[in-house]
Design a protein around this motif. Sequence first.
Motif, PDB file in Angstrom:
ATOM      1  N   ILE A 798       0.848  -1.206   0.000  1.00  0.00           N
ATOM      2  CA  ILE A 798       0.000   0.000   0.000  1.00  0.00           C
ATOM      3  C   ILE A 798       0.877   1.247   0.000  1.00  0.00           C
ATOM      4  O   ILE A 798       0.581   2.237  -0.682  1.00  0.00           O
ATOM      5  N   ILE A 799       1.991   1.191   0.791  1.00  0.00           N
ATOM      6  CA  ILE A 799       2.923   2.328   0.809  1.00  0.00           C
ATOM      7  C   ILE A 799       3.511   2.560  -0.586  1.00  0.00           C
ATOM      8  O   ILE A 799       3.700   3.698  -1.032  1.00  0.00           O
ATOM      9  N   THR A 800       3.791   1.468  -1.299  1.00  0.00           N
ATOM     10  CA  THR A 800       4.332   1.593  -2.653  1.00  0.00           C
ATOM     11  C   THR A 800       3.337   2.303  -3.575  1.00  0.00           C
ATOM     12  O   THR A 800       3.716   3.178  -4.373  1.00  0.00           O
ATOM     13  N   VAL A 857      -4.205   2.874   8.645  1.00  0.00           N
ATOM     14  CA  VAL A 857      -4.867   3.492   7.480  1.00  0.00           C
ATOM     15  C   VAL A 857      -6.083   4.307   7.903  1.00  0.00           C
ATOM     16  O   VAL A 857      -7.009   4.511   7.124  1.00  0.00           O
ATOM     17  N   ALA A 858      -6.099   4.769   9.126  1.00  0.00           N
ATOM     18  CA  ALA A 858      -7.271   5.486   9.645  1.00  0.00           C
ATOM     19  C   ALA A 858      -7.591   6.733   8.806  1.00  0.00           C
ATOM     20  O   ALA A 858      -8.764   7.111   8.672  1.00  0.00           O
ATOM     21  N   SER A 859      -6.545   7.379   8.229  1.00  0.00           N
ATOM     22  CA  SER A 859      -6.785   8.592   7.446  1.00  0.00           C
ATOM     23  C   SER A 859      -7.540   8.325   6.153  1.00  0.00           C
ATOM     24  O   SER A 859      -8.076   9.248   5.536  1.00  0.00           O
ATOM     25  N   TYR A 860      -7.578   7.067   5.732  1.00  0.00           N
ATOM     26  CA  TYR A 860      -8.191   6.725   4.443  1.00  0.00           C
ATOM     27  C   TYR A 860      -9.383   5.800   4.606  1.00  0.00           C
ATOM     28  O   TYR A 860      -9.772   5.104   3.674  1.00  0.00           O
ATOM     29  N   LEU A 861      -9.950   5.758   5.827  1.00  0.00           N
ATOM     30  CA  LEU A 861     -11.121   4.914   6.060  1.00  0.00           C
ATOM     31  C   LEU A 861     -12.367   5.612   5.543  1.00  0.00           C
ATOM     32  O   LEU A 861     -12.584   6.783   5.790  1.00  0.00           O
ATOM     33  N   SER A 862     -13.181   4.831   4.865  1.00  0.00           N
ATOM     34  CA  SER A 862     -14.488   5.309   4.447  1.00  0.00           C
ATOM     35  C   SER A 862     -15.528   4.666   5.342  1.00  0.00           C
ATOM     36  O   SER A 862     -15.221   3.822   6.190  1.00  0.00           O
ATOM     37  N   GLN A 900       7.513   2.905  12.435  1.00  0.00           N
ATOM     38  CA  GLN A 900       7.129   4.317  12.472  1.00  0.00           C
ATOM     39  C   GLN A 900       7.519   5.042  11.186  1.00  0.00           C
ATOM     40  O   GLN A 900       6.754   5.833  10.638  1.00  0.00           O
ATOM     41  N   LEU A 901       8.746   4.734  10.682  1.00  0.00           N
ATOM     42  CA  LEU A 901       9.205   5.396   9.469  1.00  0.00           C
ATOM     43  C   LEU A 901       8.351   5.016   8.263  1.00  0.00           C
ATOM     44  O   LEU A 901       7.966   5.868   7.444  1.00  0.00           O
ATOM     45  N   GLN A 902       8.035   3.749   8.128  1.00  0.00           N
ATOM     46  CA  GLN A 902       7.247   3.291   6.983  1.00  0.00           C
ATOM     47  C   GLN A 902       5.817   3.845   7.021  1.00  0.00           C
ATOM     48  O   GLN A 902       5.208   4.120   5.989  1.00  0.00           O
ATOM     49  N   LEU A 903       5.302   3.986   8.249  1.00  0.00           N
ATOM     50  CA  LEU A 903       3.902   4.393   8.371  1.00  0.00           C
ATOM     51  C   LEU A 903       3.712   5.907   8.333  1.00  0.00           C
ATOM     52  O   LEU A 903       2.584   6.390   8.446  1.00  0.00           O
ATOM     53  N   THR A 904       4.814   6.640   8.178  1.00  0.00           N
ATOM     54  CA  THR A 904       4.703   8.112   8.149  1.00  0.00           C
ATOM     55  C   THR A 904       3.849   8.602   6.965  1.00  0.00           C
ATOM     56  O   THR A 904       3.149   9.612   7.065  1.00  0.00           O
ATOM     57  N   PHE A 906       1.206   7.538   5.869  1.00  0.00           N
ATOM     58  CA  PHE A 906      -0.236   7.465   6.086  1.00  0.00           C
ATOM     59  C   PHE A 906      -0.746   8.602   6.959  1.00  0.00           C
ATOM     60  O   PHE A 906      -1.948   8.705   7.188  1.00  0.00           O
ATOM     61  N   GLN A 907       0.164   9.450   7.436  1.00  0.00           N
ATOM     62  CA  GLN A 907      -0.232  10.567   8.273  1.00  0.00           C
ATOM     63  C   GLN A 907      -0.506  11.783   7.386  1.00  0.00           C
ATOM     64  O   GLN A 907       0.094  11.953   6.335  1.00  0.00           O
TER      65      GLN A 907
END
Length: 916
Positions: A798-800, A857-862, A900-904, A906-907
């Motif tokens: 998903i990050i890709t 992925v909370a920022s992209y939840l529908s 933490q670095l990979q999930l940045t 998604f913020q």
Amino acid sequence: MSRAHQPPLVTGISPNEGTSWTKVTIRGENLGTGSADLVGLSICGHNCLLTAEWMSASKIVCHVGPAKDDKGEIIVSTKSGGHGTSTVSFKLLKAEKIGILDQSAVWVDEMNYYDMRTDRNKGISPLSLRPSNPLGIDVDKGKVPLKDLEAMFPGVSGDFTSENFSATWYLIENHSVTSFDQLRMAASNLKKQATRKNEGSLAYVKGGLSTFFEAQDALAAIHQRLESDGTEKVEGSMTQRLENVLNRASDTADTLFQEVLGRKDKADSTRNALNVLQRFKFLFNLPLNIERNIHKGDYDVVINDYEKAKSLFGNTEVPVFKKVYAEVETRIGALSSLLLDKLLETPSTLHDQKRYIRYLSDLHAPGDPAWQCIYAQHKWILGLMQNCKEEFINDQRVGLGAIALDLEGDPRPSALSRIRDTASLKRGCSLRTPRPSTWRYETPQQVQFVEKLSDVVIGQLPNFWKLWISYVNGSLFSETVEKSGQVEKSKKNARQRQNDFKKMIEEVTHRLVKLVRGALLPSTLTELELRLYGGWESKTELTGPWLTQVIHTVRIIFEALVALEIPNDLLQVIQDLLLELRHHCLLVTLHHTAEDVKRLTEKEDWIVDNEGITSLPAQFEQCMVQMLQSLKEPMETKLGEVNILQLDQAQDQASELCVDIMRVFVNCLEQLSNKTDGDLDTSHISVDLASPDSFSGLQEQHLLIILSNCQYLEKHTFLNMAEHFEKHGFTGTDKITQVSVHAVKELDESLFDAYIERKSDPIVGSLEPGIYAGYFDWRDCSTPTGVRNYLKEALVNIITVHAEVFTVSKELVPRVLTRIVDGVAEEMSRLMQCVSSFSMNGAIQARLEINALRDVVASYLSSESHANFKQALEALPQLHSGADQKLLEELLNRFKSSMQLQLTCFQPSNVQPVKR
């Protein structure tokens, strides 16, 4: 295409004041198309139609009638335009009333005098002339009615010539308010008049009294002598002797003056002989002089000599004179034929034509030379126009470039070049700019043909029209002809031939229009007309700019003819041609623009800017703006033209073509999205950190770029185009925008679904194999130690996708990731619901992985993905032990800390995409 005539408008009258029967010249606009069209003319309220002479649509000559109003408007009424208006007025001056005994520099009709008593004109005999003011003071009429005076003084009259004259009546009627001093002065005047009359008669008698006495004495003496001679013989009477004395006195006088009178008679005879010899010498040398002056071109001298000889010997009975005069007539006949040939010779200047017509009129040539010249010029102009077409078609057939048309040796410069150098045509239209030397070889043959055709029409038709105007107003003739009455005869002939000349102008304008149609609009002609005016072999359709140049040229022709004051009804066919050319230019330009837009796919460079779009939308907008700019001149509404964009048919066609252009561009985007990797040209794409080559598959990158372009088109480009369309007068912009937005939305949805299918399916498909890798069993698993690798791999994928989308357009990231998260959440919910039972460790492990995925992925939840995660958690056993809940929380925090670095990514972030 017909057009209603404008009402007449009078803008000038010369002179602007005068008495009745003054000849005036009325000028204005739309004053009728001919004498038959003029149905009304009034000046100061008096009908002057009977004296009106229609000259042109801007000029009428008439005589002012005895109107009642002192000042009033000039109103012209025509069949074609109706009742007109006037911006000027005419002042009617009243003629002075002259008394019958007053001095005057003009002849006064004595049969019509002015009666002060009745204030009316009466007829009297010249013997009854009387002074207009016998008292010699100003008449000051009172307000006593005539009926009251007749009642007060019955049987008498206030007329001082009447036998029953009453001085009281006269004074009351004419001097009721006159002062006493004035009346005393009037009495003194009457006394002076009576004294002067008496003194004049008496002085006359006194001055001639002695003469009367002498005459009386002489008559008495003669009478006495005659009575005394009555007794004598007749021979010796006093009368006989007196006669003899008188005869001797006469003979003596004759003797004294005989020598003088003889010399006088001899001188008169010599003078008469010399005059005869001089006349004979002039006549004898006249044939040779005529021949010599004809060779010199001194036609004026020949005509003057001929008129002199005609006045001297035209009616001679002398045989020698008759013989010589007959030879003179023969030479004059040959001169008339020569002048007629020169008159009908083409090309010829207007000055020469007028000169030859004047010569022929002075020679009283048979027929109507002016009309013969007009007819010959008409045929010559038609021939020039047809030859112009034939020369271009012949050059086209032999493959040669168009050459300049030689107007049969016409030495005059190009008509269009003359117009550029003059300021006579200022109608708000810029004339053609000078062409480069290679222009003639680059310009299409049809455009060159219209240019040369305009040179023919503008170069010849103005002189043709001016010749007719001179023919109508009689300015072609000399003073000698005017005195002979030939001018009036010519004007009468001109009035009778107005319809014939109108047909000539119509034939020229129709020939012009049909030749242009044959070159540019052949579909508007019949088969017979195509054979006469067509024949162009070029099948290539002219582009919008060349059609614009043709429209510009035709407008110049129209303005040049309008400047000559040619009636508008004769130029309507040119207006109709302009309308069709503008319509054709509009459609051709839109068709060619669609072809240009179709080729924009070749210009896509796939380089995105900070907004995530390529140069393709800007190129498309630029192409449309250039198209609208090129249509600015053809669509501009000149004087007397119709707004092409307000015609229903043109509106519908333009709207449909604009919609087609939008659809063509959308199809271009779709074609770009369907190109395979092998079809893509990547030679221009730089390989750097943000290059699509850094990621797998150029085609997926191109899908994202096209999606970004589609969003930009919907939000910006199509709205800008709507503004441009409205600015340039296009209608139906709402429909164009709606159809365009709908088409781009359909393409966007299709491409978006294709991209999500490529990216989401592998991630979703990898979840189930990853969960059960290594024969994992939810009912029998060890104590959880963290999030398993399958979930980490899914997040990395998903990050890709996030990185790939973010590189192209930050605006697309929420849309793409939300759809992918929806698919992952739906798959996790399905997998959890499919598990029959969970051990406590399995429940902790499943809850850990679902919570970890949801929180990341909370920022992209529908709403849909949120419900799926909720269903997945509800399918798991509840954790009742505090230790289990604490373990779950510790493992979740450890996971977030380790990644933490990979999930940045998604913020929420304000980081802009890298500029390429």
